[in-house]
Design a protein around this motif. Sequence first.
Motif, PDB file in Angstrom:
ATOM      1  N   LEU A  39      21.051  19.698   0.212  1.00 36.70           N
ATOM      2  CA  LEU A  39      20.766  21.017   0.768  1.00 36.70           C
ATOM      3  C   LEU A  39      20.960  22.120  -0.267  1.00 36.70           C
ATOM      4  O   LEU A  39      20.181  23.071  -0.333  1.00 36.70           O
ATOM      5  N   LEU A  40      21.995  21.985  -1.097  1.00 38.54           N
ATOM      6  CA  LEU A  40      22.217  22.991  -2.126  1.00 38.54           C
ATOM      7  C   LEU A  40      21.128  22.942  -3.188  1.00 38.54           C
ATOM      8  O   LEU A  40      20.728  23.976  -3.736  1.00 38.54           O
ATOM      9  N   TYR A 165      14.345  20.123  -4.361  1.00 37.86           N
ATOM     10  CA  TYR A 165      13.775  21.375  -4.862  1.00 37.86           C
ATOM     11  C   TYR A 165      12.428  21.695  -4.198  1.00 37.86           C
ATOM     12  O   TYR A 165      12.285  22.734  -3.553  1.00 37.86           O
ATOM     13  N   PRO A 166      11.400  20.822  -4.348  1.00 32.93           N
ATOM     14  CA  PRO A 166      10.129  21.148  -3.681  1.00 32.93           C
ATOM     15  C   PRO A 166      10.239  21.142  -2.162  1.00 32.93           C
ATOM     16  O   PRO A 166       9.508  21.855  -1.479  1.00 32.93           O
ATOM     17  N   LEU A 167      11.160  20.330  -1.625  1.00 33.35           N
ATOM     18  CA  LEU A 167      11.343  20.309  -0.177  1.00 33.35           C
ATOM     19  C   LEU A 167      11.841  21.663   0.316  1.00 33.35           C
ATOM     20  O   LEU A 167      11.402  22.164   1.355  1.00 33.35           O
ATOM     21  N   GLY A 168      12.736  22.272  -0.455  1.00 32.66           N
ATOM     22  CA  GLY A 168      13.229  23.598  -0.090  1.00 32.66           C
ATOM     23  C   GLY A 168      12.134  24.642  -0.122  1.00 32.66           C
ATOM     24  O   GLY A 168      12.070  25.522   0.740  1.00 32.66           O
ATOM     25  N   VAL A 169      11.250  24.543  -1.111  1.00 32.56           N
ATOM     26  CA  VAL A 169      10.124  25.478  -1.185  1.00 32.56           C
ATOM     27  C   VAL A 169       9.191  25.285   0.008  1.00 32.56           C
ATOM     28  O   VAL A 169       8.725  26.248   0.620  1.00 32.56           O
ATOM     29  N   SER A 170       8.923  24.010   0.341  1.00 28.82           N
ATOM     30  CA  SER A 170       7.997  23.719   1.440  1.00 28.82           C
ATOM     31  C   SER A 170       8.533  24.223   2.772  1.00 28.82           C
ATOM     32  O   SER A 170       7.817  24.891   3.537  1.00 28.82           O
TER      33      SER A 170
END
Length: 447
Positions: A39-40, A165-170
């Motif tokens: 998550l971080l 990282y990309p999951l957070g952007v998505s």
Amino acid sequence: MSTMADSHAQSQAHGTISNALDQQPMSFTQWAIFVVALLLNMIDGFDVAALSFAAHGLGEEFNLAAGSLGQLFSVALAGMMIGAMFLAPLADSIGRKPLLVACVLAIGITMLGMAQAQSLWQMLTLRFITGLGVGGMLAGLTALTSEYTPAKYRSLAIVSMTAGYPLGVSIGGLLAAPMIPEYGWRVVFYLGGGATLLMAAVLFALVPESLQFLSGLTTAKARRAQQIILQRLGLPQLPAELEQPQPVCQQTPTRFASIRALFSPSLRGQTLQLWLTFFLCFVSLYFLLSWIPKLLVNAGLSQSSGVLASTAFTGGGTLGIFVLGWLATYYSLARIICAFLLLAAVGLALFAWLNGLPYLFVSLAIIGFFHAGGFTGLYAVAAKIYPAHARVTGIGWALGLGRFGAVVGPYVGGLLIATNFNWQQIFLVFALPIAASGVLALGLKAR
């Protein structure tokens, strides 16, 4: 003699703990460490994306030209670079957890501050501090995840963290797309800041200090903390003779030796090639993450479509990371990275040349699939190139110096927009560093 004995005792303690972790199922604490780290790591992605999603509305409210927006993108990335190279090493002296908590608090507070900012200089200051926090927390997250994950699942855990990282952007894009038209650009920073401060509390409550770090301390407090963590993990207590070895003394010369090792005759060429490959990948990746929404709005699409297009790019990247990891178990890692990056360059060039707006989301998902997959593979290449005594230093410096490309990419993109390049011309320009990084990756000696 005492130094050698202390080093041997410390090695025995580390080995005892590692062997015990490898021989039992994941405990609640180990799962908590992995989930919190994931998550971080997503915060890193959302941090860059938050400004990207808000750029259009923020620029209109403060009448900011493209060059000023480029400065905002770049100053945060400069902070990440400085934080990764000079702030993260503090974890070796004060501990992983204190540094992580401080960094996450700084990220949350400054993101909330962005929602209240009233001038460009305030935003530049806040974004720089946010970048420092993000850059500082990444090394500690990697170390904690590695130290608390059994060997069988260690690689999968690290890859999954990277995919955060990309999951957070998505996820951020899916949340921001309907909320920005309704509540304005500031909602992105309220959302990100609030979630980050919540994660700081979760981190403080659930994540223990590194057992590896505690085993090098001699205080009674460190001994108690170590035994409490072992109980939480369901591990046997260390034998008395291994419970608290003395710290190894000659550490500083070892660090300098590891930096010099990067430029030994056998590694010098690979080091410079790896740095350049990381730099070019960062240039193109952070340009795309920062400017896709704004460029597509300029091309006539709605703001929500621009945000969703960025989400498609990062969503495809998330899948590409896992596919590359699976392929690397069968084929040469360097060749796979080369193929992925070259296909990303060709895809971006064709998207611009053929005006792929009618197939916007599919096209960007495919480009993201190959670009993010190839870029993430470089982390594994860095780990394979360097011997054990220089591995952490090699990876850290590659990422830190590579992030200079994350500063250059968005800034150059802003300059190109300011000089009236259209989106197709700009995408063609940034296909070049992707292609160059693919060619360079083929020369990296990683199987």
